[in-house]
Design a protein around this motif. Structure first.
Motif, short mmCIF file in Angstrom:
data_model
loop_
_atom_site.label_atom_id
_atom_site.label_comp_id
_atom_site.label_asym_id
_atom_site.label_seq_id
_atom_site.Cartn_x
_atom_site.Cartn_y
_atom_site.Cartn_z
N THR A 187 0.81 -1.22 0.00
CA THR A 187 0.00 0.00 0.00
C THR A 187 0.85 1.27 0.00
O THR A 187 0.30 2.36 -0.13
CB THR A 187 -0.94 0.03 1.22
N PHE A 188 2.17 1.13 0.12
CA PHE A 188 3.04 2.30 0.14
C PHE A 188 3.49 2.64 -1.28
O PHE A 188 4.13 1.82 -1.95
CB PHE A 188 4.27 2.03 1.03
N GLU A 189 3.18 3.84 -1.74
CA GLU A 189 3.52 4.22 -3.12
C GLU A 189 5.02 4.14 -3.41
O GLU A 189 5.40 3.79 -4.53
CB GLU A 189 2.97 5.61 -3.42
N PRO A 190 5.91 4.47 -2.46
CA PRO A 190 7.34 4.35 -2.78
C PRO A 190 7.81 2.91 -3.03
O PRO A 190 8.89 2.71 -3.59
CB PRO A 190 8.03 4.94 -1.53
N ALA A 191 7.03 1.92 -2.63
CA ALA A 191 7.43 0.52 -2.81
C ALA A 191 7.12 0.07 -4.24
O ALA A 191 6.32 -0.85 -4.47
CB ALA A 191 6.71 -0.36 -1.79
N GLN A 192 7.77 0.73 -5.18
CA GLN A 192 7.40 0.54 -6.59
C GLN A 192 7.67 -0.88 -7.08
O GLN A 192 6.87 -1.45 -7.82
CB GLN A 192 8.14 1.56 -7.45
N ARG A 193 8.81 -1.46 -6.71
CA ARG A 193 9.10 -2.81 -7.20
C ARG A 193 8.08 -3.81 -6.67
O ARG A 193 7.58 -4.66 -7.41
CB ARG A 193 10.51 -3.25 -6.79
N LEU A 194 7.77 -3.69 -5.38
CA LEU A 194 6.80 -4.61 -4.78
C LEU A 194 5.43 -4.43 -5.41
O LEU A 194 4.73 -5.41 -5.71
CB LEU A 194 6.74 -4.38 -3.27
N ARG A 195 5.02 -3.19 -5.63
CA ARG A 195 3.71 -2.93 -6.23
C ARG A 195 3.65 -3.45 -7.67
O ARG A 195 2.62 -3.96 -8.11
CB ARG A 195 3.40 -1.43 -6.17
N ARG A 196 4.77 -3.36 -8.37
CA ARG A 196 4.81 -3.89 -9.73
C ARG A 196 4.68 -5.41 -9.72
O ARG A 196 3.96 -5.99 -10.53
CB ARG A 196 6.11 -3.46 -10.42
N LEU A 197 5.38 -6.06 -8.78
CA LEU A 197 5.25 -7.51 -8.65
C LEU A 197 3.81 -7.90 -8.34
O LEU A 197 3.26 -8.83 -8.93
CB LEU A 197 6.17 -8.04 -7.54
N ALA A 198 3.20 -7.19 -7.39
CA ALA A 198 1.82 -7.50 -7.00
C ALA A 198 0.88 -7.35 -8.18
O ALA A 198 -0.11 -8.08 -8.30
CB ALA A 198 1.39 -6.59 -5.86
N ALA A 199 1.19 -6.41 -9.07
CA ALA A 199 0.34 -6.16 -10.23
C ALA A 199 0.56 -7.16 -11.35
O ALA A 199 -0.36 -7.48 -12.10
CB ALA A 199 0.57 -4.74 -10.74
N GLU A 200 1.80 -7.66 -11.47
CA GLU A 200 2.16 -8.42 -12.67
C GLU A 200 2.31 -9.92 -12.46
O GLU A 200 2.24 -10.68 -13.44
CB GLU A 200 3.47 -7.86 -13.24
N LEU A 201 2.51 -10.39 -11.23
CA LEU A 201 2.64 -11.83 -11.02
C LEU A 201 1.34 -12.54 -11.36
O LEU A 201 0.26 -11.93 -11.30
CB LEU A 201 3.01 -12.11 -9.56
N PRO A 202 1.40 -13.81 -11.71
CA PRO A 202 0.16 -14.55 -12.00
C PRO A 202 -0.81 -14.49 -10.82
O PRO A 202 -0.40 -14.66 -9.66
CB PRO A 202 0.65 -15.98 -12.24
N LEU A 203 -2.06 -14.25 -11.11
CA LEU A 203 -3.06 -14.13 -10.04
C LEU A 203 -3.09 -15.38 -9.17
O LEU A 203 -3.25 -15.29 -7.95
CB LEU A 203 -4.44 -13.89 -10.66
N GLU A 204 -2.89 -16.56 -9.78
CA GLU A 204 -2.97 -17.80 -9.01
C GLU A 204 -1.80 -17.99 -8.05
O GLU A 204 -1.79 -18.94 -7.26
CB GLU A 204 -3.07 -19.00 -9.95
N ALA A 205 -0.82 -17.05 -8.06
CA ALA A 205 0.33 -17.16 -7.16
C ALA A 205 0.15 -16.34 -5.88
O ALA A 205 0.98 -16.43 -4.97
CB ALA A 205 1.60 -16.69 -7.87
N LEU A 206 -0.91 -15.54 -5.77
CA LEU A 206 -1.01 -14.56 -4.70
C LEU A 206 -1.97 -14.99 -3.59
O LEU A 206 -3.05 -15.51 -3.85
CB LEU A 206 -1.51 -13.22 -5.26
N VAL A 207 -1.54 -14.76 -2.34
CA VAL A 207 -2.44 -14.84 -1.20
C VAL A 207 -2.31 -13.55 -0.41
O VAL A 207 -1.32 -12.82 -0.53
CB VAL A 207 -2.16 -16.06 -0.29
N LEU A 208 -3.32 -13.27 0.40
CA LEU A 208 -3.37 -12.03 1.17
C LEU A 208 -3.08 -12.30 2.65
O LEU A 208 -3.40 -13.36 3.17
CB LEU A 208 -4.73 -11.38 1.00
N GLU A 209 -2.51 -11.30 3.29
CA GLU A 209 -2.15 -11.41 4.71
C GLU A 209 -2.04 -10.01 5.30
O GLU A 209 -1.91 -9.03 4.56
CB GLU A 209 -0.81 -12.12 4.85
N THR A 210 -2.12 -9.94 6.62
CA THR A 210 -1.86 -8.66 7.30
C THR A 210 -0.56 -8.69 8.09
O THR A 210 0.04 -7.64 8.33
CB THR A 210 -2.99 -8.27 8.26
N ASP A 211 -0.13 -9.86 8.56
CA ASP A 211 0.98 -9.99 9.51
C ASP A 211 0.70 -9.19 10.77
O ASP A 211 1.62 -8.75 11.46
CB ASP A 211 2.32 -9.56 8.89
#
Length: 283
Positions: A187-211
């Motif tokens: 959710t942090f805009e400066p985390a550009q690499r992470l946000r790009r990964l979250a946007a581009e990785l296959p949907l079937e690879a993602l799970v959600l968490e809060t930690d």
């Protein structure tokens, strides 16, 4: 429906009485968080997370976190083995975790401690194989080392929690049957690499968490300067998961309900015993 695949509901900052923890969990449930996975971090909280999962209707994992390896005793692994055997028929026990390697904390990077971390990690991979359970991995500046041992001791999958590696490392985990955990950091805009990964990785690879209560999303985070000026740090709880999911859906340009369906299916694939809880079969 949402599944928070990683939250430490036994943390005192989430409520120091059973009633407060119950109220916090009920608030998340009203927002659609159907199930939370509560990983252990050391021997002293093995019973705590199990009892909490049963009381709240959630799931748990048992393991020794790399940050707790310095104070862990060798016989803690024997205790873990015994408990995994004792509770093998418990449908709420869904994984061995939280385990892994941490090469961020300076004290854990000393040669002797790196070796001890590796030993505990390898031993717990062997326990996961023995008890036929997936693993929940702590990955902090350690992806390549984790992957090396996973190739030698494949577990059949699990979750790489709080993933923040490269696209190549992401693909390597995916090829070994792992899902990648995304939470408040995206959710942090400066985390550009992470946000790009979250946007581009296959949907079937993602799970959600809060930690929860760690890794608060941007709207809860207070900088050092803001804290000095009197702004309190917000408390991260499972109730933040739907809003984190909304940001991920926005990044991917997809409907929120479609992300809910996909992330739930992915969580059930990573941690198959969750399916019994979802159907209400667990007591």
């Amino acid at each position: 429906m949402w599944i928070d695949t990683h939250c430490h509901l036994d943390a005192p900052s989430l409520g120091d009485t059973p009633a407060l923890v119950q109220a916090m969990r009920e608030r998340a449930a009203r927002l659609g968080v159907r199930c939370c996975v509560i990983p252990a971090v050391e021997r002293s909280n093995f019973d705590t997370v199990r009892e909490l999962a049963h009381r709240l209707g959630d799931a748990y994992a048992l393991g020794i976190h790399p940050l707790y390896v310095p104070q862990a005793r060798d016989d803690d692994l024997q205790v873990l083995d015994a408990l995994l055997a004792q509770h093998r028929d418990d449908p709420r026990l869904v994984a061995v975790g939280e385990i892994g390697l941490d090469f961020f904390v300076p004290a854990l990077c000393e040669p002797a401690m790196r070796e001890r971390q590796q030993g505990f990690y390898r031993a717990q991979l062997q326990l996961a194989r023995k008890h036929r359970l997936p693993v929940i991995l702590h990955v902090r500046r350690s992806a390549d080392a984790l992957l090396k041992q996973l190739r030698e001791l494949p577990t059949g999958g699990g979750i790489a929690h709080a993933f923040n590696g490269s696209a190549q490392q992401a693909q390597a985990f995916i090829e070994l049957g792992f899902k990648l955990g995304f939470g408040g950091a995206l959710t942090f805009e400066p985390a550009q690499r992470l946000r790009r990964l979250a946007a581009e990785l296959p949907l079937e690879a993602l799970v959600l968490e809060t930690d929860a209560p760690d890794i608060p999303p941007q709207w809860l985070y207070a900088t050092a300067a803001e804290r000095a000026a009197g702004r309190a740090q917000g408390v991260n709880t499972p109730a933040e998961l739907p809003r984190i999911a909304a940001e991920l859906a926005r990044l991917r340009g997809m409907p929120l309900d479609a992300l809910a369906r996909a992330s739930t299916a992915n969580a059930l694939a990573a941690l198959p015993r969750l399916a019994g809880l979802r159907s209400g079969a667990a007591a």
